[in-house]
Design an enzyme around this catalytic site. Structure first.
Site, PDB file in Angstrom:
ATOM      1  N   HIS A   1       4.464  -0.045  -3.680  1.00  0.00           N
ATOM      2  CA  HIS A   1       5.757  -0.614  -4.057  1.00  0.00           C
ATOM      3  C   HIS A   1       6.705   0.515  -4.449  1.00  0.00           C
ATOM      4  CE1 HIS A   1       4.254  -4.969  -5.106  1.00  0.00           C
ATOM      5  NE2 HIS A   1       3.894  -4.578  -3.906  1.00  0.00           N
TER       6      HIS A   1
ATOM      7  N   GLU B   1       8.733   0.995  -7.103  1.00  0.00           N
ATOM      8  CA  GLU B   1       8.648   1.475  -8.483  1.00  0.00           C
ATOM      9  C   GLU B   1       7.374   2.308  -8.670  1.00  0.00           C
ATOM     10  OE1 GLU B   1       8.860  -1.655  -7.328  1.00  0.00           O
ATOM     11  OE2 GLU B   1       9.678  -3.019  -8.823  1.00  0.00           O
TER      12      GLU B   1
ATOM     13  N   CYS C   1       7.552  -6.592  -9.820  1.00  0.00           N
ATOM     14  CA  CYS C   1       6.586  -7.676  -9.655  1.00  0.00           C
ATOM     15  C   CYS C   1       5.757  -7.843 -10.929  1.00  0.00           C
ATOM     16  CB  CYS C   1       5.684  -7.423  -8.448  1.00  0.00           C
ATOM     17  SG  CYS C   1       4.692  -5.921  -8.531  1.00  0.00           S
TER      18      CYS C   1
ATOM     19  N   CYS D   1       3.997  -3.846 -10.912  1.00  0.00           N
ATOM     20  CA  CYS D   1       4.971  -2.831 -11.334  1.00  0.00           C
ATOM     21  C   CYS D   1       5.441  -3.053 -12.767  1.00  0.00           C
ATOM     22  CB  CYS D   1       6.145  -2.799 -10.375  1.00  0.00           C
ATOM     23  SG  CYS D   1       5.642  -2.242  -8.730  1.00  0.00           S
TER      24      CYS D   1
HETATM   25 ZN   LIG Z   1       5.730  -4.171  -7.503  1.00  0.00          ZN
END
Ligand SMILES: [Zn+2]
Length: 148
Positions: free
Chosen positions: A51, A53, A78, A89
């Protein structure tokens, strides 16, 4: 530097993501208290599951500047993810100890029902700022997905 400046940078990063039929394209920038960029990342930058981040934070390890830092992410971090071996994240941001999170749009229920990233961050004392006027731009590279 304004929040919008950094969010536009994150949006440019989101445009670099390899396109996926099963995941959003997201950009993220970590900015230190002195207004200098510490790291940035985008979805699927280093592997097909990473992801935005997470990719940015992976570059910083336990850098002490994270405690005063802001992360700009085009999408709400998320709070749950399909890859169970990796923390969401939101948890990564909390354990890294960031002070502030700035987002442009909230995660729709496309892949995960009821994302509570913003609520969870706020519960833990992280300041969350939303920039809804940049949401359309931040979503623009995800138009092939169901955003309802
Ligand atoms: Zn995430």
């Amino acid at each position: 530097m304004t929040h919008r400046f950094w969010m536009r940078h994150a949006i440019e990063l989101a445009r670099l993501c390899p396109r996926s039929p099963t995941a959003f394209s997201v950009g993220a920038v970590v900015v230190g208290a002195d207004g200098v960029e510490l790291a940035h990342g985008f979805s699927r930058e280093s592997d097909e599951k990473v992801h935005a981040e997470e990719s940015a934070l992976n570059k910083l390890g336990d850098d002490p500047r994270l405690a005063q830092a802001t992360i700009y992410s085009t999408l709400e971090p998320c709070s749950r993810r399909a890859t169970a071996t990796r923390p969401p994240c939101t948890d990564r941001i909390l354990s890294a100890g960031l002070a502030r999170v700035v987002i442009a749009w909230r995660e729709p229920a496309t892949f995960v029902e009821n994302c509570v990233g913003v609520e969870k961050l706020r519960e833990h004392g992280v300041e969350v700022i939303e920039l809804p006027d940049l949401a359309a731009e931040a979503m623009s590279m995800n138009r092939h997905l169901d955003l309802s």
